[in-house]
Design a protein around this motif. Structure first.
Motif, PDB file in Angstrom:
ATOM      1  N   ALA A 123     -36.380 -45.663 -12.546  1.00 19.70           N
ATOM      2  CA  ALA A 123     -36.295 -46.166 -13.564  1.00 19.70           C
ATOM      3  C   ALA A 123     -37.009 -47.528 -13.614  1.00 19.70           C
ATOM      4  N   VAL A 124     -37.004 -48.181 -12.497  1.00 22.42           N
ATOM      5  CA  VAL A 124     -37.850 -49.572 -12.509  1.00 22.42           C
ATOM      6  C   VAL A 124     -39.357 -49.581 -12.764  1.00 22.42           C
ATOM      7  N   GLU A 125     -39.671 -48.579 -11.909  1.00 23.82           N
ATOM      8  CA  GLU A 125     -41.215 -48.176 -11.882  1.00 23.82           C
ATOM      9  C   GLU A 125     -41.675 -47.828 -13.282  1.00 23.82           C
ATOM     10  N   LYS A 126     -40.888 -46.837 -14.117  1.00 22.92           N
ATOM     11  CA  LYS A 126     -41.164 -46.453 -15.245  1.00 22.92           C
ATOM     12  C   LYS A 126     -41.245 -47.782 -16.482  1.00 22.92           C
ATOM     13  N   GLY A 127     -40.330 -48.398 -16.120  1.00 19.94           N
ATOM     14  CA  GLY A 127     -40.333 -49.674 -16.759  1.00 19.94           C
ATOM     15  C   GLY A 127     -41.366 -50.839 -16.973  1.00 19.94           C
ATOM     16  N   LEU A 128     -41.794 -50.787 -15.572  1.00 21.08           N
ATOM     17  CA  LEU A 128     -42.929 -51.618 -15.371  1.00 21.08           C
ATOM     18  C   LEU A 128     -44.170 -51.175 -15.781  1.00 21.08           C
TER      19      LEU A 128
END
Length: 227
Positions: A161-166
């Motif tokens: 989820a962090v990867e997608k957000g960044l």
């Protein structure tokens, strides 16, 4: 402040002050980087750099590592975290790398993840550093710093989820660099315990710094007895 503005300020600072970030792991070819990244899981780059020269001297290419016993590999990496598992992973990785890929580190994350000890994060590190692909590896530093700065929502509770957000707000040409910026900032300034906010150049848009400022003001009012 909206996320787009936080990303703009984040990129503005690092492209100006640290335009060419590099991994702190020591390596001379893709094979050595793959070994080093597998070893670095839950361990410091400093420790890996201390033990890797002897390891690479004994196993200079995947063929020699593939032919090694787990016990011998363990003897070279005993001081890193989880040496038993990592020794098994390294030998297994080298066998697949030799047998399926001719000793060449593949450029596809899907292929990299076929090997023991190589998850999504490690695959993204390799494809980013070796092949300059726009992949975002999320380790504990990236996870922590991106949340504190307010680059990702609080609901982003997993590395993916962090990867997608960044990835959503980082221009594609900066993705490989942003990974290093977040790691290094987390390693030296925005540390897990007692972040060095007094040394941080990003406090003017940091969500965490803003929150502790508000908390301090509230506490001051409560002590003074003001509403």
């Amino acid at each position: 402040m909206q996320k787009k503005e936080r990303f703009r300020l984040f990129l503005e600072y690092f492209t100006t002050h640290f335009p060419e970030p590099k991994t702190e792991l020591h390596f001379s070819n893709p094979y050595e980087l793959l070994v080093a990244v597998i070893l670095s899981a839950q361990c410091t780059d400093k420790r890996i750099n201390q033990i890797s020269p002897a390891l690479f001297e004994r196993f200079p290419e995947p063929e020699s590592l593939a032919a090694a016993s787990v016990e011998e590999v363990f003897s070279y990496i005993r001081s890193v975290s989880y040496p038993n598992n990592k020794a098994k992973h390294l030998v297994g990785m080298a066998k697949i790398l030799t047998e399926e890929f001719g000793g060449e580190v593949p450029a596809r994350a899907e292929d990299l993840q076929k090997m023991p000890g190589v998850g999504r994060k490690t695959a993204n590190v390799i494809t980013s550093i070796v092949y300059n692909q726009p992949t975002m590896a999320v380790d504990t530093h990236v996870f922590r710093v991106s949340h504190r700065l307010g680059l990702v929502p609080k609901t982003a509770t997993t590395p993916l989820a962090v990867e997608k957000g960044l990835m959503k707000y980082t221009p594609i040409e900066y993705v490989p660099k942003a990974h290093h910026w977040l790691i290094l900032h987390g390693r030296y300034i925005c540390i897990a315990r007692s972040p060095k906010c007094n040394q941080c150049p990003l406090t003017h848009f940091c969500q965490y710094y803003e929150s502790i400022g508000k908390a301090a003001k509230l506490q001051s009012k409560q002590v003074a007895g003001t509403p």
